[in-house]
Motif scaffolding. Structure first.
Motif, short mmCIF file in Angstrom:
data_model
loop_
_atom_site.label_atom_id
_atom_site.label_comp_id
_atom_site.label_asym_id
_atom_site.label_seq_id
_atom_site.Cartn_x
_atom_site.Cartn_y
_atom_site.Cartn_z
N MET A 1 11.21 18.11 7.53
CA MET A 1 12.19 18.97 7.17
C MET A 1 12.50 19.83 6.15
SD MET A 1 15.98 17.88 5.64
CE MET A 1 17.15 17.38 6.49
N SER A 2 12.64 21.25 6.01
CA SER A 2 12.13 22.07 5.17
C SER A 2 13.87 22.51 4.05
CB SER A 2 11.57 23.62 5.58
OG SER A 2 13.59 24.44 6.72
N THR A 3 12.57 22.65 2.58
CA THR A 3 13.60 22.87 1.86
C THR A 3 14.69 24.67 1.75
OG1 THR A 3 11.87 21.85 0.14
CG2 THR A 3 13.80 22.68 -1.08
N PRO A 4 15.62 24.35 1.67
CA PRO A 4 16.42 25.65 1.79
C PRO A 4 16.14 26.70 0.96
CG PRO A 4 18.06 23.65 1.13
CD PRO A 4 16.40 23.69 1.08
N GLU A 5 16.25 27.62 1.34
CA GLU A 5 15.72 28.66 0.36
C GLU A 5 17.05 29.03 -0.88
OE1 GLU A 5 14.36 32.81 1.65
OE2 GLU A 5 13.45 31.60 3.29
N LYS A 6 16.32 28.81 -2.29
CA LYS A 6 17.30 29.93 -3.28
C LYS A 6 18.16 31.04 -2.97
CE LYS A 6 14.41 31.57 -6.49
NZ LYS A 6 13.99 32.23 -7.56
N PRO A 7 19.08 30.78 -3.54
CA PRO A 7 19.88 31.59 -3.11
C PRO A 7 19.59 33.21 -3.90
CG PRO A 7 21.45 30.77 -4.01
CD PRO A 7 20.25 30.23 -3.92
N TYR A 8 19.27 34.61 -3.16
CA TYR A 8 19.17 36.04 -3.63
C TYR A 8 19.28 36.27 -4.90
CZ TYR A 8 16.94 40.50 -3.27
OH TYR A 8 16.74 41.39 -3.85
N GLN A 9 19.06 36.49 -5.68
CA GLN A 9 19.47 36.87 -6.63
C GLN A 9 18.62 39.15 -6.88
OE1 GLN A 9 20.76 35.46 -9.41
NE2 GLN A 9 21.16 34.57 -8.27
N PRO A 10 19.58 39.13 -6.49
CA PRO A 10 19.58 41.02 -6.59
C PRO A 10 18.23 41.82 -8.25
CG PRO A 10 22.33 40.73 -6.03
CD PRO A 10 21.33 39.45 -6.71
N ILE A 11 17.56 43.26 -7.27
CA ILE A 11 17.08 43.10 -8.53
C ILE A 11 17.80 44.26 -9.26
CG2 ILE A 11 14.82 42.71 -7.14
CD1 ILE A 11 14.28 45.19 -6.49
N ASP A 12 16.50 44.77 -10.37
CA ASP A 12 17.30 45.84 -10.67
C ASP A 12 17.69 47.32 -10.02
OD1 ASP A 12 18.46 48.02 -13.70
OD2 ASP A 12 16.04 48.42 -12.45
N CYS A 13 18.64 47.94 -9.82
CA CYS A 13 18.70 48.89 -9.20
C CYS A 13 17.12 50.59 -9.20
CB CYS A 13 19.96 49.64 -9.11
SG CYS A 13 21.35 48.70 -8.44
N ASN A 14 17.10 50.72 -10.24
CA ASN A 14 16.21 51.26 -11.34
C ASN A 14 14.18 50.76 -10.54
OD1 ASN A 14 17.95 52.65 -12.23
ND2 ASN A 14 18.20 52.29 -13.75
N TYR A 15 14.75 49.21 -10.06
CA TYR A 15 13.25 48.68 -10.36
C TYR A 15 13.19 48.97 -8.60
CZ TYR A 15 9.37 46.24 -10.67
OH TYR A 15 8.17 45.48 -11.22
N TYR A 16 14.43 48.43 -7.43
CA TYR A 16 14.45 48.79 -6.15
C TYR A 16 14.24 50.91 -6.13
CZ TYR A 16 16.12 48.77 -1.54
OH TYR A 16 15.79 48.67 -0.41
N ASP A 17 14.28 51.69 -6.73
CA ASP A 17 14.09 53.14 -6.50
C ASP A 17 12.94 53.70 -6.55
OD1 ASP A 17 17.15 53.48 -5.26
OD2 ASP A 17 17.11 53.87 -7.35
N ARG A 18 11.90 52.83 -7.47
CA ARG A 18 10.42 52.83 -8.26
C ARG A 18 9.58 52.10 -6.90
NH1 ARG A 18 8.01 51.38 -13.79
NH2 ARG A 18 9.73 53.37 -14.42
N LEU A 19 10.18 50.59 -6.40
CA LEU A 19 9.22 50.23 -5.20
C LEU A 19 9.85 51.48 -3.97
CD1 LEU A 19 10.66 47.01 -5.18
CD2 LEU A 19 8.73 47.60 -6.26
N GLU A 20 10.56 51.97 -3.62
CA GLU A 20 10.80 53.10 -2.53
C GLU A 20 9.81 54.31 -2.90
OE1 GLU A 20 15.11 53.96 -2.52
OE2 GLU A 20 14.90 52.27 -0.62
N ALA A 21 9.74 55.37 -4.51
CA ALA A 21 9.01 55.60 -4.17
C ALA A 21 8.05 55.60 -3.79
CB ALA A 21 9.15 56.10 -5.90
N TRP A 22 7.16 54.62 -4.64
CA TRP A 22 5.32 53.90 -4.27
C TRP A 22 5.16 53.90 -3.17
CZ3 TRP A 22 6.77 50.13 -8.56
CH2 TRP A 22 5.88 50.65 -9.83
N ALA A 23 6.06 53.28 -2.08
CA ALA A 23 6.25 53.35 -0.49
C ALA A 23 6.15 54.73 -0.24
CB ALA A 23 7.38 52.84 0.34
N THR A 24 6.87 55.66 -0.21
CA THR A 24 7.04 57.03 0.33
C THR A 24 5.98 58.22 -0.65
OG1 THR A 24 9.06 57.37 -0.14
CG2 THR A 24 8.67 59.02 -0.09
#
Length: 84
Positions: A1-24
């Protein structure tokens, strides 16, 4: 039996934007994250996509690895800010 994943904790919106910029910009990133065993791992790869699925944010790397964004420690030596 697998362990249930912990609830998702949203990340900082500015950091998300930075990740998108690196992707672009197709930047090869040094990504430090916690793996499925809770151990810190590191990979160098390009971010192909940053997306949300079932209210959980992910990024897909060019090596096929998919990471939940709340497992990130740092990208390109920029630490993940405290969770929202």
């Amino acid at each position: 039996m697998s362990t249930p994943e912990k609830p998702y904790q949203p990340i900082d919106c500015n950091y998300y934007d930075r990740l998108e910029a690196w992707a672009t910009m197709h930047t090869i990133c040094r990504i430090v994250f916690f793996d499925d065993k809770g151990e810190q791992s590191e990979v160098s790869a390009r971010i192909e996509d940053v997306y949300t699925l079932n209210k959980v944010e992910y990024m897909r790397l060019d090596n096929g690895l998919v990471l939940r964004l709340d497992t990130l420690v740092s990208v390109n030596n920029v630490p993940l800010p405290d969770h929202c």
